[in-house]
Design an enzyme around this catalytic site. Structure first.
Site, PDB file in Angstrom:
ATOM      1  NE  ARG A   1      36.556  -0.749 -12.277  1.00 60.07           N
ATOM      2  CZ  ARG A   1      36.025   0.035 -13.216  1.00 60.07           C
ATOM      3  NH1 ARG A   1      36.127  -0.301 -14.481  1.00 60.07           N
ATOM      4  NH2 ARG A   1      35.396   1.145 -12.884  1.00 60.07           N
ATOM      5  CG  HIS A  39      29.965   0.659 -11.625  1.00 57.81           C
ATOM      6  ND1 HIS A  39      30.671   1.527 -10.829  1.00 57.81           N
ATOM      7  CD2 HIS A  39      30.248   1.016 -12.907  1.00 57.81           C
ATOM      8  CE1 HIS A  39      31.363   2.375 -11.592  1.00 57.81           C
ATOM      9  NE2 HIS A  39      31.112   2.083 -12.857  1.00 57.81           N
ATOM     10  CG  HIS A  96      -0.240  -0.203   2.521  1.00 55.44           C
ATOM     11  ND1 HIS A  96       0.368  -1.402   2.850  1.00 55.44           N
ATOM     12  CD2 HIS A  96      -0.013   0.637   3.564  1.00 55.44           C
ATOM     13  CE1 HIS A  96       0.923  -1.286   4.053  1.00 55.44           C
ATOM     14  NE2 HIS A  96       0.715  -0.062   4.502  1.00 55.44           N
TER      15      HIS A  96
HETATM   16  C1  RB5 Z   1       4.175   0.324   5.343  1.00 58.83           C
HETATM   17  O1  RB5 Z   1       3.648   1.181   6.298  1.00 58.83           O
HETATM   18  C2  RB5 Z   1       5.694   0.444   5.287  1.00 58.83           C
HETATM   19  O2  RB5 Z   1       6.262  -0.079   6.434  1.00 58.83           O
HETATM   20  C3  RB5 Z   1       6.227  -0.228   4.042  1.00 58.83           C
HETATM   21  O3  RB5 Z   1       5.630   0.334   2.917  1.00 58.83           O
HETATM   22  C4  RB5 Z   1       7.717  -0.129   3.800  1.00 58.83           C
HETATM   23  O4  RB5 Z   1       8.172   1.198   3.887  1.00 58.83           O
HETATM   24  C5  RB5 Z   1       8.570  -1.086   4.518  1.00 58.83           C
HETATM   25  O5  RB5 Z   1       9.796  -1.144   4.349  1.00 58.83           O
END
Ligand code: RB5
Length: 150
Positions: free
Chosen positions: A137, A103, A14
């Site tokens: 490299r 890289h 989300h």
């Molecule tokens: C969600 O609130 C948040 O924790 C998630 O989107 C993320 O940032 C986690 O690493």
């Protein structure tokens, strides 16, 4: 030059949902083919549930590149980098995007959906997709990433 006929899986929780929808809209308009792996609305979800499917496709060689995001980009990149064939780079800058292709031969872009200008994110994705690995490299260096110490 990236072949726009190549499918690119994209996934988010989300926290990255709005950026994901924006990227799908803008990149599709520009001829890229995005495969939406979810999430599909702003309901609170666990980011690994939507990042694993993208990372697995890259790890299995089904797709060359993937795009992932969450609020910070951190949890998404941590999840993707569990896969041995994945090199996910957390990006917020166009030059950084080019360098990680040149890289690190990075194959997944991780973006911080709550901390980045959406148009800049579009530019970052395009820069990443259209940049080549330099080899030389850097080959032995990326091979050493998976050589863990006991
Ligand atoms: C969600 O609130 C948040 O924790 C998630 O989107 C993320 O940032 C986690 O690493």
């Amino acid at each position: 030059m990236f072949d726009k006929k190549i499918e690119i899986p994209i996934g988010s929780d989300h926290g990255g949902y709005e950026l994901k929808q924006y990227l799908i809209e803008k990149l599709t308009q520009d001829g890229y083919i995005l495969v939406d792996m979810g999430t599909h609305d702003l309901s609170s979800v666990d980011y690994p549930d939507f990042i694993h499917p993208v990372a697995k496709r890259i790890n299995d060689g089904k797709n060359k590149f993937g795009i992932i995001m969450c609020g910070s980009g951190q949890g998404a990149s941590m999840t993707a980098n569990k896969y041995p064939q994945v090199r996910a780079a957390l990006l917020w800058d166009v030059e950084q995007a080019k360098l990680t292709r040149q890289h690190n031969n990075a194959n997944i872009i991780s973006l911080p959906g709550r901390f980045i200008d959406f148009d800049k994110a579009v530019d970052i994705v395009k820069a990443f997709l259209n940049e080549d690995f330099e080899g030389g490299r850097h080959i032995q260096r990326i091979n050493k990433i998976s050589q863990l110490l006991n």
